[in-house]
Design an enzyme around this catalytic site. Structure first.
Site, PDB file in Angstrom:
ATOM      1  N   ASP A 217     -16.446  19.868 -44.364  1.00 33.14           N
ATOM      2  CA  ASP A 217     -15.106  19.793 -45.060  1.00 33.14           C
ATOM      3  C   ASP A 217     -13.890  19.129 -44.780  1.00 33.14           C
ATOM      4  O   ASP A 217     -14.416  17.843 -44.038  1.00 33.14           O
ATOM      5  CB  ASP A 217     -15.358  21.208 -43.612  1.00 33.14           C
ATOM      6  CG  ASP A 217     -13.595  21.920 -43.702  1.00 33.14           C
ATOM      7  OD1 ASP A 217     -12.929  21.772 -44.516  1.00 33.14           O
ATOM      8  OD2 ASP A 217     -12.667  20.492 -42.763  1.00 33.14           O
ATOM      9  N   GLU A 254     -16.435  19.546 -49.964  1.00 33.59           N
ATOM     10  CA  GLU A 254     -14.440  20.117 -50.259  1.00 33.59           C
ATOM     11  C   GLU A 254     -14.380  19.055 -50.888  1.00 33.59           C
ATOM     12  O   GLU A 254     -13.392  17.837 -49.706  1.00 33.59           O
ATOM     13  CB  GLU A 254     -14.430  20.988 -48.970  1.00 33.59           C
ATOM     14  CG  GLU A 254     -13.254  21.868 -49.771  1.00 33.59           C
ATOM     15  CD  GLU A 254     -12.293  22.012 -48.130  1.00 33.59           C
ATOM     16  OE1 GLU A 254     -11.371  22.778 -48.498  1.00 33.59           O
ATOM     17  OE2 GLU A 254     -11.828  21.211 -47.369  1.00 33.59           O
TER      18      GLU A 254
END
Length: 510
Positions: A217, A254
């Site tokens: 993330d 990401e």
């Protein structure tokens, strides 16, 4: 599908990401196994046969560690399972059952920040002399102001939301840095003991628990933009730690920025998501014409990636937990949704399905509306549907539930299933490292490209984006295009150097 060697543990997947299709699951919304209204790990385990039948090779679970929020992106214990979702025994059972079916398990690892309730932060907030103080970024307000002026930070006293926060009830004037929210303080990756703690967490999940990889993330934001080379250095070190702990383990980041700035992350991460492509696909489908020059853009992107790492894996998505659902972007139009599936599952790279995408679930921001309960059946018959929130966009009235679609051969879910199973069976389409070649075909209403595998095998893929049948003429040099090996719609044909593709259809030619 991922092959499991007969003489090693089924938890060993030597090529996660190089083949197959992955499926993203928000556990809270997927399936409720105990009737408390909240999706759980046993609910995922109970539906592995559905996922196996659909043809997915790996599942990516959004955060499952303890957290005070519904989404769980602010972790309080990196070694645990949130009680709302179950226990570590439940998770180990999920792993065992997934591996038994040849399905890898990837978990969301949130390293950019923790919760303010994490013990690290609780200790850090005690004062400058605490050994955990440097796990986070603390600064006196006068230093913050000087830094803002020196770096022309837009969060100086200009009305913009400041990322610097005070601890409630604390007498200390120092503030901590939290880029996203005061409840999510950023970790300080310049502090070696913090890095070692992170790497210990990585080894725990890979070796002691047995997961097959991580989705990372906010991978671009561990350091601020001006310090991006430090970001690259960290992820290279991270990649070495992962590979040493479990050779072949998968990582996907990401990272959303320009292709040339994404490329360096491939030195440490095996894959990164292609967000720009995700924005382009619905645009050309709505227009029923490739006004975006999708393939030319993709060739440029892949060229930038290959300059850094020829073995890059392009993570393909139509939507995810942060983006408006493709079902809503295409207004629930079944033909357009099938075209989106055609593109996702034939373009070079590793395709991701966001849970419910295969049945056409709907959803527009805010985030809760794009994370609604999966529709297994009509409400009166659905014993698995979660109740943590009622569907606003996706209900039994707006979207045909899975049980109804499974009985309809022309449904969206059966379209996905046929495509995935053909993809899994084809040596080029199932090679997520196969590379893109342009065709020279520039016909209105079409998208066409060649995929070539490392062994030199190739296929031509032609998509009809329109409501009318289209005839595409190949150039004289394409003499290798002899037969259609797969078509998504009846009525496709190939004669001499001409291929006829029905409305909204796709053909694969060898």
């Amino acid at each position: 599908m991922l092959a499991v060697s007969a003489d090693v543990s089924p938890s060993v997947f030597v090529s996660v990401g190089q083949t197959g299709v992955h499926y993203e699951i928000f556990v809270r919304s997927f399936a409720d196994s105990n009737g408390d209204g909240i999706g759980d790990l046993n609910g995922v385990t109970n539906n592995l046969d559905y996922l196996k039948d659909l043809g997915v090779s790996a599942i990516w679970l959004m955060p499952i560690s303890p957290s005070p929020t519904y989404h769980k992106y602010d972790v309080t214990d990196y070694y645990g399972i949130d009680p709302e979702y179950g226990t570590m025994d439940d998770f180990r059972r999920l792993l065992t059952e997934a591996h038994r079916r040849g399905i890898a398990v990837i978990i969301d690892l949130v390293l950019h920040h923790t919760s303010i309730r994490h013990p690290w932060f609780q200790e850090s907030a005690r004062g400058p002399d605490n050994p955990y103080r440097k796990f986070y970024n603390w600064m006196h307000p006068t230093e913050i102001k000087a830094r803002k002026l020196a770096t022309r930070d837009i969060t100086a006293d200009s009305g913009e939301r400041s990322p610097w926060h005070s601890v409630k009830g604390s007498s200390s004037p120092e503030q901590y840095y939290g880029m996203f929210w005061s409840g999510m303080p950023d970790l300080n990756f310049d502090h070696p003991p913090l890095r070692e703690e992170i790497f210990a967490i990585v080894r725990y999940w890979l070796n002691e628990v047995g997961v097959d990889g991580f989705r990372l993330d906010a991978a671009r934001h561990l350091y601020r933009e001006a310090e991006e080379p430090k970001n690259h250095q960290f992820w290279e070190e991270f990649g070495r730690v992962v590979e040493a702990a479990k050779p072949g383990a998968y990582t996907v980041g990401e990272v959303w920025t320009r292709p040339e700035r994404i490329a360096p992350y491939f030195r440490g991460l095996k894959a990164n998501f292609n967000f720009d492509l995700q924005l382009m696909i619905p645009a050309i489908i709505r227009r029923e014409d490739d006004t975006e020059d999708l393939i030319e853009f993709l060739a440029y992107v892949h060229g930038a990636f290959a300059n850094v790492n020829p073995q890059f894996i392009d993570g393909l998505i139509l939507s995810n937990h942060d983006q408006n659902r493709i079902g809503s972007l295409l207004k629930g139009n079944l033909n357009h949704l099938k075209v989106a599936a055609n593109l996702l599952l034939t373009l070079p790279g590793l395709p991701y399905l966001y849970y419910g995408e295969e049945i056409g679930m709907l959803g527009m921001k805010p985030d809760e509306h794009i994370r609604e309960p999966f529709l297994w059946d009509t409400r009166d018959r659905d014993r698995q549907r979660t109740r943590w929130r009622r569907g606003t966009y996706s209900t039994s009235q707006t979207v045909k539930p899975l049980a109804q679609q499974q009985a309809d051969p022309d449904s969206l879910v059966n379209h996905y299933k046929r495509l995935i199973h053909f993809r899994n069976s084809h040596p080029v389409l199932n090679d997520n490292l196969s590379r893109l070649e342009q065709t020279g075909i520039r016909q209105k209403g079409t998208v066409s490209f060649i995929r070539r595998s490392g062994t030199g095998q190739r296929v031509l893929v032609v998509h009809n984006l329109t409501r009318n049948s289209i005839e595409v003429v190949f150039s004289p040099g394409e003499t290798w295009c002899q037969r259609i090996v797969f078509a998504t719609a009846p009525g496709s044909s190939l004669s001499d150097n001409r291929v006829t593709i029905p409305a909204y259809g796709c053909v694969v030619v060898e």
